[in-house]
Design an enzyme around this catalytic site. Sequence first.
Site, PDB file in Angstrom:
ATOM      1  N   ASP A  95      -7.215  -9.148 -17.953  1.00 28.96           N
ATOM      2  CA  ASP A  95      -7.690 -10.331 -17.237  1.00 28.96           C
ATOM      3  C   ASP A  95      -7.725 -11.501 -18.216  1.00 28.96           C
ATOM      4  O   ASP A  95      -7.511 -11.330 -19.419  1.00 28.96           O
ATOM      5  CB  ASP A  95      -9.045 -10.076 -16.586  1.00 28.96           C
ATOM      6  CG  ASP A  95     -10.171  -9.858 -17.591  1.00 28.96           C
ATOM      7  OD1 ASP A  95      -9.919  -9.966 -18.804  1.00 28.96           O
ATOM      8  OD2 ASP A  95     -11.289  -9.582 -17.160  1.00 28.96           O
ATOM      9  N   SER A  96      -7.986 -12.678 -17.715  1.00 26.78           N
ATOM     10  CA  SER A  96      -7.819 -13.882 -18.533  1.00 26.78           C
ATOM     11  C   SER A  96      -9.075 -14.318 -19.274  1.00 26.78           C
ATOM     12  O   SER A  96      -9.017 -15.168 -20.147  1.00 26.78           O
ATOM     13  CB  SER A  96      -7.372 -15.039 -17.641  1.00 26.78           C
ATOM     14  OG  SER A  96      -8.404 -15.378 -16.727  1.00 26.78           O
ATOM     15  N   GLY A  97     -10.213 -13.768 -18.891  1.00 26.14           N
ATOM     16  CA  GLY A  97     -11.482 -14.284 -19.370  1.00 26.14           C
ATOM     17  C   GLY A  97     -12.101 -15.237 -18.377  1.00 26.14           C
ATOM     18  O   GLY A  97     -13.250 -15.670 -18.531  1.00 26.14           O
ATOM     19  N   GLY A  98     -11.361 -15.575 -17.322  1.00 25.88           N
ATOM     20  CA  GLY A  98     -11.865 -16.510 -16.329  1.00 25.88           C
ATOM     21  C   GLY A  98     -13.090 -16.011 -15.585  1.00 25.88           C
ATOM     22  O   GLY A  98     -13.938 -16.813 -15.170  1.00 25.88           O
ATOM     23  N   PHE A  99     -13.192 -14.700 -15.415  1.00 28.44           N
ATOM     24  CA  PHE A  99     -14.355 -14.175 -14.701  1.00 28.44           C
ATOM     25  C   PHE A  99     -15.637 -14.476 -15.472  1.00 28.44           C
ATOM     26  O   PHE A  99     -16.711 -14.599 -14.884  1.00 28.44           O
ATOM     27  CB  PHE A  99     -14.217 -12.671 -14.474  1.00 28.44           C
ATOM     28  CG  PHE A  99     -15.329 -12.092 -13.643  1.00 28.44           C
ATOM     29  CD1 PHE A  99     -15.410 -12.343 -12.280  1.00 28.44           C
ATOM     30  CD2 PHE A  99     -16.309 -11.308 -14.225  1.00 28.44           C
ATOM     31  CE1 PHE A  99     -16.437 -11.819 -11.512  1.00 28.44           C
ATOM     32  CE2 PHE A  99     -17.344 -10.779 -13.471  1.00 28.44           C
ATOM     33  CZ  PHE A  99     -17.403 -11.028 -12.110  1.00 28.44           C
ATOM     34  N   ASP A 149      -8.546 -18.924 -14.845  1.00 29.44           N
ATOM     35  CA  ASP A 149      -8.995 -19.550 -13.603  1.00 29.44           C
ATOM     36  C   ASP A 149     -10.481 -19.832 -13.646  1.00 29.44           C
ATOM     37  O   ASP A 149     -11.198 -19.336 -14.527  1.00 29.44           O
ATOM     38  CB  ASP A 149      -8.672 -18.656 -12.400  1.00 29.44           C
ATOM     39  CG  ASP A 149      -9.423 -17.324 -12.458  1.00 29.44           C
ATOM     40  OD1 ASP A 149      -9.636 -16.793 -13.570  1.00 29.44           O
ATOM     41  OD2 ASP A 149      -9.801 -16.807 -11.394  1.00 29.44           O
ATOM     42  N   GLN A 191      -7.927 -18.836  -5.641  1.00 27.93           N
ATOM     43  CA  GLN A 191      -9.351 -19.068  -5.466  1.00 27.93           C
ATOM     44  C   GLN A 191      -9.561 -19.826  -4.155  1.00 27.93           C
ATOM     45  O   GLN A 191      -8.643 -19.993  -3.381  1.00 27.93           O
ATOM     46  CB  GLN A 191      -9.925 -19.826  -6.662  1.00 27.93           C
ATOM     47  CG  GLN A 191      -9.950 -19.019  -7.960  1.00 27.93           C
ATOM     48  CD  GLN A 191     -10.957 -17.870  -7.933  1.00 27.93           C
ATOM     49  OE1 GLN A 191     -11.771 -17.745  -7.022  1.00 27.93           O
ATOM     50  NE2 GLN A 191     -10.904 -17.017  -8.956  1.00 27.93           N
ATOM     51  N   GLY A 218     -12.187 -14.178  -6.980  1.00 26.50           N
ATOM     52  CA  GLY A 218     -13.372 -14.816  -6.427  1.00 26.50           C
ATOM     53  C   GLY A 218     -13.966 -14.112  -5.227  1.00 26.50           C
ATOM     54  O   GLY A 218     -14.678 -14.734  -4.436  1.00 26.50           O
ATOM     55  N   ASP A 268      -8.775  -3.043  -8.577  1.00 21.14           N
ATOM     56  CA  ASP A 268      -9.515  -2.528  -9.735  1.00 21.14           C
ATOM     57  C   ASP A 268     -11.003  -2.699  -9.479  1.00 21.14           C
ATOM     58  O   ASP A 268     -11.412  -3.580  -8.712  1.00 21.14           O
ATOM     59  CB  ASP A 268      -9.132  -3.287 -11.008  1.00 21.14           C
ATOM     60  CG  ASP A 268      -9.847  -4.634 -11.097  1.00 21.14           C
ATOM     61  OD1 ASP A 268     -10.839  -4.729 -11.852  1.00 21.14           O
ATOM     62  OD2 ASP A 268      -9.448  -5.570 -10.384  1.00 21.14           O
ATOM     63  N   CYS A 306     -10.573  18.594  -4.209  1.00 16.62           N
ATOM     64  CA  CYS A 306     -10.225  17.681  -5.306  1.00 16.62           C
ATOM     65  C   CYS A 306      -9.582  18.451  -6.459  1.00 16.62           C
ATOM     66  O   CYS A 306     -10.134  19.462  -6.913  1.00 16.62           O
ATOM     67  CB  CYS A 306     -11.470  16.941  -5.787  1.00 16.62           C
ATOM     68  SG  CYS A 306     -11.143  15.786  -7.147  1.00 16.62           S
ATOM     69  N   CYS A 308      -9.313  17.496  -9.561  1.00 15.95           N
ATOM     70  CA  CYS A 308      -9.739  17.029 -10.883  1.00 15.95           C
ATOM     71  C   CYS A 308     -10.378  18.143 -11.701  1.00 15.95           C
ATOM     72  O   CYS A 308     -10.835  19.162 -11.175  1.00 15.95           O
ATOM     73  CB  CYS A 308     -10.686  15.830 -10.760  1.00 15.95           C
ATOM     74  SG  CYS A 308     -12.420  16.248 -10.444  1.00 15.95           S
ATOM     75  N   CYS A 311     -14.012  19.212 -10.624  1.00 15.01           N
ATOM     76  CA  CYS A 311     -14.130  20.007  -9.398  1.00 15.01           C
ATOM     77  C   CYS A 311     -13.509  21.385  -9.544  1.00 15.01           C
ATOM     78  O   CYS A 311     -13.942  22.344  -8.894  1.00 15.01           O
ATOM     79  CB  CYS A 311     -13.479  19.259  -8.233  1.00 15.01           C
ATOM     80  SG  CYS A 311     -14.408  17.801  -7.704  1.00 15.01           S
ATOM     81  N   HIS A 337     -13.998  12.656 -12.068  1.00 13.61           N
ATOM     82  CA  HIS A 337     -13.950  12.889 -10.624  1.00 13.61           C
ATOM     83  C   HIS A 337     -13.879  11.573  -9.840  1.00 13.61           C
ATOM     84  O   HIS A 337     -13.061  11.440  -8.916  1.00 13.61           O
ATOM     85  CB  HIS A 337     -15.160  13.684 -10.148  1.00 13.61           C
ATOM     86  CG  HIS A 337     -15.257  13.702  -8.651  1.00 13.61           C
ATOM     87  ND1 HIS A 337     -14.441  14.475  -7.862  1.00 13.61           N
ATOM     88  CD2 HIS A 337     -16.027  12.976  -7.793  1.00 13.61           C
ATOM     89  CE1 HIS A 337     -14.703  14.243  -6.591  1.00 13.61           C
ATOM     90  NE2 HIS A 337     -15.671  13.343  -6.520  1.00 13.61           N
TER      91      HIS A 337
END
Length: 382
Positions: A95-99, A149, A191, A218, A268, A306, A308, A311, A337
């Site tokens: 990510d860009s750091g915008g968050f 952003d 946005q 956003g 994500d 499952c 995994c 499980c 899991h």
Amino acid sequence: MSANFSFECLACCSQTKARAGVFFTPHGPVETPRFMPVGTLANVKTITPAQLRDTGAQMVLSNTYHLHLQPGEAIVAGGGGLHKFMGWDGPMLTDSGGFQVFSLSEMRKITEEGVTFRSTHDGKIINLTPERSIEIQSILGADVIMAFDECPPYPATRQEVEAATERTYRWLERCIAAHVRSDQALFAIVQGGVYLDLRSKAATALAKLDLPGFAIGGVSVGEPPELMAKIVQTTAPLLPPDKPRYLMGVGTYREMAIAIASGVDLFDCVIPTRWARHGTAIVSGTRWNLKNAKFREDFTPLDETCPCYACQNFSRAYISHLVRSQEILAYTLLSIHNITELIRFTQKIREAILSDRFIAEFGHWLNSPEPAGDDHELITND
């Protein structure tokens, strides 16, 4: 789109805008729709890259801002770049750091030039501009990098959101100018807050740019679920059909199903590992608190279906014991899991789209979810 990246749509749902495809990157393909685990500091918390691969993960995220603070992009580059540094040979996104413009609202100042932060690590002042964000991401070396952003909060006035949305576009133009690596795909971010006309205007403007992919940002910042759904349903169809679409920060069953029905490809969220560290398992769209007394003598797997490691090898009683004892293994098993659970959900949807059975098999997630019962709670993105 750069020769190093391409998106192929393999099938479309006959009743919705859902689609199944493949996003090709220099480090391998990503089958869509797909949930992507979050590895903020170049690791997905409590599990190894080998364990992560076994969950079915194909693409992993890391955080530009946090890696800049620690250990620093120069050290990551010295270790061979993000992939080699963390021992992950699959596709990666930063990510860009915008968050952080949103999440560090008490510790930053926004100007047209960029954002000034006070480091949460050592208190130093950091100036993050679109150019600096792209430079850091270039040094880190992920396959996909995000434009810098401004993510407006919820609630916010229309004037505030409009200003942030317009600034995001101007910053994108600077990101494009600063972007130099052909082996990195720069994604733009839509946005516009909860104002659907602003979202439409922003998406339409971005769609005119020849970029390798597009994200919807956003959302999941405090707005009601019904508004999030309207944002995605309005925005996604306006983005180019031949490019991947990424909904940022979303990872619940219903949110992903609604977004997929609108044409979104990638997701994500931190909830699989965050909930694991609180002793919570995700099972069939519900979340289970393993501290609950009912699990103390339950010797069945979390989910018999499952595949995994957790499980296939351990019981609910054992994992409950680990949680109660605050053993680190509890968090590892639950993370394995939970990540597997969300990836399997998107994999099953993909298979349903390929056979044009999306509505038949997953249509119920597009409406209000059914009550989860007395012992289990439907998953929400809190």
